[in-house]
Design an enzyme around this catalytic site. Structure first.
Site, PDB file in Angstrom:
ATOM      1  N   ASN A  96       0.795  -1.235   0.000  1.00 41.31           N
ATOM      2  CA  ASN A  96       0.000   0.000   0.000  1.00 41.31           C
ATOM      3  C   ASN A  96       0.831   1.290   0.000  1.00 41.31           C
ATOM      4  O   ASN A  96       0.345   2.334  -0.426  1.00 41.31           O
ATOM      5  CB  ASN A  96      -0.997  -0.021   1.165  1.00 41.31           C
ATOM      6  CG  ASN A  96      -2.154  -0.965   0.860  1.00 41.31           C
ATOM      7  OD1 ASN A  96      -2.275  -1.453  -0.263  1.00 41.31           O
ATOM      8  ND2 ASN A  96      -3.002  -1.229   1.832  1.00 41.31           N
ATOM      9  N   HIS A 176      -4.789   2.634  14.932  1.00 42.51           N
ATOM     10  CA  HIS A 176      -5.893   1.770  14.499  1.00 42.51           C
ATOM     11  C   HIS A 176      -5.334   0.358  14.417  1.00 42.51           C
ATOM     12  O   HIS A 176      -4.580   0.037  13.539  1.00 42.51           O
ATOM     13  CB  HIS A 176      -6.359   2.236  13.111  1.00 42.51           C
ATOM     14  CG  HIS A 176      -7.507   1.467  12.562  1.00 42.51           C
ATOM     15  ND1 HIS A 176      -8.656   1.221  13.272  1.00 42.51           N
ATOM     16  CD2 HIS A 176      -7.698   0.905  11.344  1.00 42.51           C
ATOM     17  CE1 HIS A 176      -9.503   0.546  12.515  1.00 42.51           C
ATOM     18  NE2 HIS A 176      -8.938   0.335  11.342  1.00 42.51           N
TER      19      HIS A 176
HETATM   20  N1  APR Z   1      -4.635   3.724  -7.601  1.00 47.06           N
HETATM   21  C1  APR Z   1      -5.987   3.741  -7.549  1.00 47.06           C
HETATM   22  N2  APR Z   1      -6.719   2.696  -7.134  1.00 47.06           N
HETATM   23  C2  APR Z   1      -6.065   1.588  -6.776  1.00 47.06           C
HETATM   24  C3  APR Z   1      -4.654   1.487  -6.810  1.00 47.06           C
HETATM   25  C4  APR Z   1      -3.929   2.622  -7.259  1.00 47.06           C
HETATM   26  N3  APR Z   1      -2.605   2.613  -7.340  1.00 47.06           N
HETATM   27  N4  APR Z   1      -4.293   0.260  -6.372  1.00 47.06           N
HETATM   28  C5  APR Z   1      -5.423  -0.400  -6.074  1.00 47.06           C
HETATM   29  N5  APR Z   1      -6.497   0.399  -6.318  1.00 47.06           N
HETATM   30  C6  APR Z   1      -7.918   0.123  -6.151  1.00 47.06           C
HETATM   31  C7  APR Z   1      -8.290  -1.321  -6.504  1.00 47.06           C
HETATM   32  O1  APR Z   1      -8.404  -1.479  -7.918  1.00 47.06           O
HETATM   33  C8  APR Z   1      -9.615  -1.469  -5.764  1.00 47.06           C
HETATM   34  O2  APR Z   1     -10.733  -1.168  -6.595  1.00 47.06           O
HETATM   35  O3  APR Z   1      -8.285   0.245  -4.804  1.00 47.06           O
HETATM   36  C9  APR Z   1      -9.529  -0.434  -4.639  1.00 47.06           C
HETATM   37  C10 APR Z   1      -9.556  -1.054  -3.246  1.00 47.06           C
HETATM   38  O4  APR Z   1     -10.804  -1.607  -3.099  1.00 47.06           O
HETATM   39  P1  APR Z   1     -11.062  -2.988  -2.326  1.00 47.06           P
HETATM   40  O5  APR Z   1     -10.008  -3.960  -2.693  1.00 47.06           O
HETATM   41  O6  APR Z   1     -12.483  -3.362  -2.531  1.00 47.06           O
HETATM   42  O7  APR Z   1     -10.785  -2.592  -0.798  1.00 47.06           O
HETATM   43  P2  APR Z   1     -11.772  -1.908   0.246  1.00 47.06           P
HETATM   44  O8  APR Z   1     -12.536  -2.946   0.971  1.00 47.06           O
HETATM   45  O9  APR Z   1     -12.515  -0.800  -0.412  1.00 47.06           O
HETATM   46  O10 APR Z   1     -10.697  -1.333   1.282  1.00 47.06           O
HETATM   47  C11 APR Z   1      -9.777  -0.343   0.892  1.00 47.06           C
HETATM   48  O11 APR Z   1      -9.415   0.400   3.148  1.00 47.06           O
HETATM   49  O12 APR Z   1      -9.977  -0.582   5.175  1.00 47.06           O
HETATM   50  C12 APR Z   1      -8.975  -0.357   4.254  1.00 47.06           C
HETATM   51  O13 APR Z   1      -7.568  -2.264   4.538  1.00 47.06           O
HETATM   52  C13 APR Z   1      -8.482  -1.642   3.687  1.00 47.06           C
HETATM   53  O14 APR Z   1      -6.579  -0.689   2.647  1.00 47.06           O
HETATM   54  C14 APR Z   1      -7.886  -1.186   2.409  1.00 47.06           C
HETATM   55  C15 APR Z   1      -8.778  -0.043   1.985  1.00 47.06           C
END
Ligand code: APR
Length: 321
Positions: A96, A176
């Site tokens: 991340n 957190h």
């Molecule tokens: N730029 C933009 N979007 C991105 C990138 C990036 N470089 N890398 C990944 N993504 C997008 C993914 O394509 C995905 O659609 O980020 C989105 C993350 O969504 P989910 O995998 O559904 O995760 P979510 O449940 O929304 O949680 C997101 O919040 O609680 C925290 O630990 C959790 O770090 C996570 C975040």
């Protein structure tokens, strides 16, 4: 007056839920950004088609071009990878951190005046890195964790007492994660603190201890149940609460990950959860709570956990040193 513009960076589970709430509450026009353009565009179109049914007029746009977030008033970041079952938050760092760097650059270039709310985990380190990479003012960059953690604490307490969640107030501090510090003596039902409720025999110390432990592990409990992904409804509601306080200058005092400058236990330069006033200027004040010895120990233990993750981030990204 022009509508507010809300940029949601990450259009996954939380991002989509944020867009849904923002549109239903007509908080402003919504831009959903994701590296997967189809995901962002698909969710924006689906919600646009829902808007005539729920009768609200926000414009929604999906994109993978940062130029589309230009002039956003609020940016909420969920871009990244969620925790998988059995995966510790710290394992997410490597993945991340790179995402947060890209996002910080995009915001710095296109929406440098936005109020930025980070949700991506491991939260306290990611929001710290986001502020460093972007160079935005610390009062305009916050992390969402405390509203969610205290909501979990409130729900468990309301369930214990069989009373309305509206009458339960709960306070949390620190990072957190499993080291967060639920502040029992500042958590109340109708203004009556938990220690008094124990004396009144509404509950017992053991049951409160179990609720505190369940709150600390609240994220993991949902991860275990879902089996594929992490919590999204409560995190999205929590971030919207913070965005609303900024957009409407409500000056709510909400537990958020904020950059401390000595207000609590003398901690400086780190992002850690603390009660903060959110208004039109961003973080307008941080409550300088005086901690008791045991609370201070728990808080410093939590700060140490955040510092360790930040040290890992610095190892991985020399720019952060
Ligand atoms: N730029 C933009 N979007 C991105 C990138 C990036 N470089 N890398 C990944 N993504 C997008 C993914 O394509 C995905 O659609 O980020 C989105 C993350 O969504 P989910 O995998 O559904 O995760 P979510 O449940 O929304 O949680 C997101 O919040 O609680 C925290 O630990 C959790 O770090 C996570 C975040």
């Amino acid at each position: 007056m022009a509508r507010a513009k809300i940029a949601l960076i990450g259009a996954g589970m939380i991002g989509g839920t944020l867009a849904h709430i923002a549109a239903r509450e007509e908080l402003g026009d919504v831009v959903l950004f994701d590296i997967f353009e189809g995901t962002a565009k698909g969710k924006a179109l689906d919600l646009s088609e829902a808007a005539p049914v729920f009768g609200k007029d926000s414009n929604l746009k999906g994109t993978n071009d940062y130029a589309d977030i230009a002039g956003a008033d609020v940016c909420i970041i969920t871009a990244g990878f969620p925790r998988k079952p059995g995966m510790d938050r710290s394992e997410l760092i490597g993945k991340n951190l790179g995402v947060i760097k890209q996002v910080a650059e995009g915001i710095k270039e296109h929406a440098p005046k936005a109020f930025v709310i980070c949700i991506t985990n491991p939260l306290d380190a990611m929001v710290w890195a986001l502020q460093k990479f972007s160079g935005l003012q610390p009062r305009k960059v916050v992390g969402m964790a405390g509203v969610l953690d205290s909501a979990r604490f409130r729900y468990f307490l309301a369930d214990e007492f069989g009373c309305s969640v509206e009458d339960v107030h709960a306070s949390v501090l620190g990072g957190h994660g499993d080291t967060m510090v639920p502040l029992v003596r500042y958590s109340t039902v109708n203004g009556v603190p938990l220690p008094d409720l124990i004396k009144m025999k509404w509950t017992t110390q053991e049951r409160v201890d179990a609720i505190v432990e369940r709150t600390r592990k609240g994220g993991g409990e949902i991860v275990g149940l879902l089996g594929n992904g992490s919590a999204f409804y409560a995190p999205a509601e929590s971030a919207i609460e913070m965005a609303k306080s900024y957009l409407r200058d409500k000056k709510r005092i909400l537990p958020c990950a904020v950059r401390l400058s000595g207000q609590i236990a003398g901690v400086r330069g780190l992002y850690v959860g603390a009660p903060a006033m959110i208004g039109a200027r961003g973080v307008e004040k941080v409550m300088n709570i005086r901690l008791k010895q045991d609370e201070r120990e728990m808080f410093m233990n939590s700060v140490e956990a955040v510092e360790k993750i930040i040290a890992d981030c610095k190892e991985m990204e020399p720019e952060l040193k």
